[in-house]
Motif scaffolding. Structure first.
Motif, short mmCIF file in Angstrom:
data_model
loop_
_atom_site.label_atom_id
_atom_site.label_comp_id
_atom_site.label_asym_id
_atom_site.label_seq_id
_atom_site.Cartn_x
_atom_site.Cartn_y
_atom_site.Cartn_z
N LEU A 46 -3.44 4.14 -1.81
CA LEU A 46 -3.45 3.52 -2.83
C LEU A 46 -2.98 1.94 -3.04
O LEU A 46 -1.83 1.81 -2.42
CB LEU A 46 -2.40 4.02 -4.02
CG LEU A 46 -2.37 4.00 -5.66
CD1 LEU A 46 -4.03 4.53 -6.17
CD2 LEU A 46 -1.51 4.37 -6.14
N GLN A 47 -3.79 1.10 -3.35
CA GLN A 47 -3.58 -0.43 -3.39
C GLN A 47 -3.88 -0.77 -4.90
O GLN A 47 -5.00 -0.84 -5.67
CB GLN A 47 -4.69 -0.91 -2.56
CG GLN A 47 -4.39 -2.50 -2.13
CD GLN A 47 -3.45 -2.76 -1.06
OE1 GLN A 47 -4.10 -2.20 0.11
NE2 GLN A 47 -2.25 -3.46 -0.73
N GLY A 48 -2.71 -0.91 -5.52
CA GLY A 48 -2.68 -1.41 -6.87
C GLY A 48 -2.95 -0.17 -7.77
O GLY A 48 -2.54 1.07 -7.48
N ASP A 49 -4.29 -0.24 -8.47
CA ASP A 49 -4.75 0.98 -8.98
C ASP A 49 -6.02 1.60 -8.59
O ASP A 49 -6.97 2.21 -9.16
CB ASP A 49 -5.15 0.72 -10.76
CG ASP A 49 -3.77 0.88 -11.42
OD1 ASP A 49 -2.98 1.52 -11.09
OD2 ASP A 49 -3.88 0.41 -12.64
N LYS A 50 -6.19 1.48 -7.15
CA LYS A 50 -7.49 1.56 -6.56
C LYS A 50 -7.10 2.45 -5.32
O LYS A 50 -6.34 2.15 -4.36
CB LYS A 50 -8.28 0.43 -5.90
CG LYS A 50 -9.65 0.66 -5.52
CD LYS A 50 -10.33 -0.47 -5.19
CE LYS A 50 -11.75 -0.28 -4.63
NZ LYS A 50 -12.46 -1.21 -4.34
N MET A 73 0.64 -1.10 -0.07
CA MET A 73 -0.04 -0.05 0.14
C MET A 73 0.86 1.29 -0.01
O MET A 73 1.88 1.11 0.76
CB MET A 73 -0.79 0.01 1.23
CG MET A 73 -1.83 1.20 1.40
SD MET A 73 -2.75 1.00 2.84
CE MET A 73 -1.72 1.22 4.23
N ILE A 74 0.56 2.13 -0.89
CA ILE A 74 1.32 3.40 -0.81
C ILE A 74 0.45 4.54 -0.30
O ILE A 74 -0.57 4.70 -0.70
CB ILE A 74 1.70 3.92 -2.44
CG1 ILE A 74 2.88 2.56 -2.89
CG2 ILE A 74 2.39 5.13 -2.58
CD1 ILE A 74 3.01 2.82 -4.48
N ILE A 75 0.91 5.31 0.57
CA ILE A 75 0.13 6.47 1.04
C ILE A 75 0.70 7.75 0.38
O ILE A 75 1.99 8.10 0.33
CB ILE A 75 0.50 6.84 2.70
CG1 ILE A 75 0.06 5.42 3.31
CG2 ILE A 75 -0.28 7.87 3.19
CD1 ILE A 75 -1.41 4.98 3.36
N GLY A 76 -0.29 8.54 -0.35
CA GLY A 76 0.14 9.82 -1.08
C GLY A 76 -0.39 10.97 -0.14
O GLY A 76 -1.45 10.99 0.41
N ILE A 77 0.49 11.87 0.35
CA ILE A 77 0.21 12.72 0.97
C ILE A 77 0.61 14.35 0.29
O ILE A 77 1.74 14.46 -0.26
CB ILE A 77 0.99 12.82 2.48
CG1 ILE A 77 0.75 11.51 3.12
CG2 ILE A 77 0.77 14.06 3.17
CD1 ILE A 77 1.63 11.23 4.38
N ASP A 78 -0.54 15.28 0.45
CA ASP A 78 -0.27 16.69 -0.13
C ASP A 78 -0.34 17.54 0.95
O ASP A 78 -1.37 17.77 1.58
CB ASP A 78 -1.51 17.03 -1.19
CG ASP A 78 -1.50 18.23 -1.52
OD1 ASP A 78 -0.54 19.02 -1.29
OD2 ASP A 78 -2.87 18.74 -1.91
#
Length: 275
Positions: free
Chosen positions: A17-21, A1-6
């Motif tokens: 983000l898990q895969g493309d979801k 799992m990737i966590i994107g932070i703004d």
């Protein structure tokens, strides 16, 4: 799992983000950059029933991310260029191969994304945006509460603030219908009310952003692929003003789901694609 932070100036937004979801999203007020990053990360993994060990990488974006270390709570940190995140996030959220992404925050950035956001160009922008609404409203209406300003604007009368095309020319001019704006605040009445002024502010900011999007779309051949994202994409009245300009010039605009999380999504997608 990737966590994107703004990491924004007033709020910190994150997605998982898990895969493309996108499986989770969260927003908290920004305080200290490190504390805000940890706070939003902790909130999102708790809601998902996950742990720190489930995080592959933290994808950070925003000017305030530059001061953060290379690891946070044991997780690898990767810092992503904001313009690239806007383009990639806008293309992903709108399911478009090519898109003109209009990112509306304090100011406005216009980004061209091609081939699904793998090719990104910072086309142009303007200092007109949410900061303009808040600054003008603080001075003219004695409030900086964006929800209150929008509520006031919905009750206002633009004919008491603007000059319309029909007021100046007596009828339509070119593509402009008689009701289109000829001059923002050019017809301001002495007895204009607070709601009238609020309506004029929203209309002016929306028309400036809308016209910038129209000119940019026609210059890039993306008239059918304009994507509105960012914090202002959640404000219905402003989006209506922007889209009305698009309709006048046959430019199609969409607001995708999770539009306000575009940068966080783009950062996560970038790290996913470059692992």
């Amino acid at each position: 799992m990737i966590i994107g932070i703004d990491l924004g100036g007033s709020s910190t937004k994150a997605v998982a983000l898990q895969g493309d979801k996108v499986v989770g999203n969260e927003v908290i007020p920004t305080t200290d950059p490190l504390a805000s990053s940890i706070g939003v990360m902790g909130t999102i993994i708790t809601k998902l029933g996950k742990s720190l060990s489930d995080i592959e990488v933290l994808a950070l974006c925003g000017a305030r991310s530059t001061v953060l270390p290379s690891r946070i709570l044991g997780s690898e940190v990767r810092k992503v260029d904001e313009i690239h995140a806007i383009g990639l996030g806008g293309a992903f959220l709108s399911h478009k191969e090519d898109a003109l992404v209009v990112s509306m925050g304090t100011g406005t950035a216009v980004v061209v994304a091609r081939k699904g956001g793998t090719i990104v160009e910072h086309l142009c922008g303007t200092g007109v945006g949410g900061g303009s609404v808040i600054g003008l409203s603080r001075r003219l209406l004695n409030t900086s509460d964006i929800q209150l300003i929008e509520s006031m604007a919905k009750k206002g009368d633009l004919t008491r603030v603007n000059l319309r095309v029909q007021d100046v020319a007596g009828g339509p001019v070119g593509n402009l219908v008689p009701e289109a704006t000829a001059s923002n605040f050019g017809g301001l009445k002495d007895d204009a009310t607070g709601p009238d002024l609020a309506a004029g502010i929203f209309n002016m900011v929306g028309e400036v952003i809308g016209m910038l999007a129209v000119v940019s779309a026609k210059a890039t051949g993306l008239q059918d692929h304009v994507v509105l994202v960012g914090r202002l994409a959640k404000i219905d009245l402003l989006v209506r003003h922007i889209m009305r300009v698009g309709q006048l010039f046959n430019v199609k605009m969409v607001v995708p789901d999770l539009a306000e999380y575009c940068v966080a999504v783009g950062a996560a997608k970038f790290c996913s694609a470059t692992r």
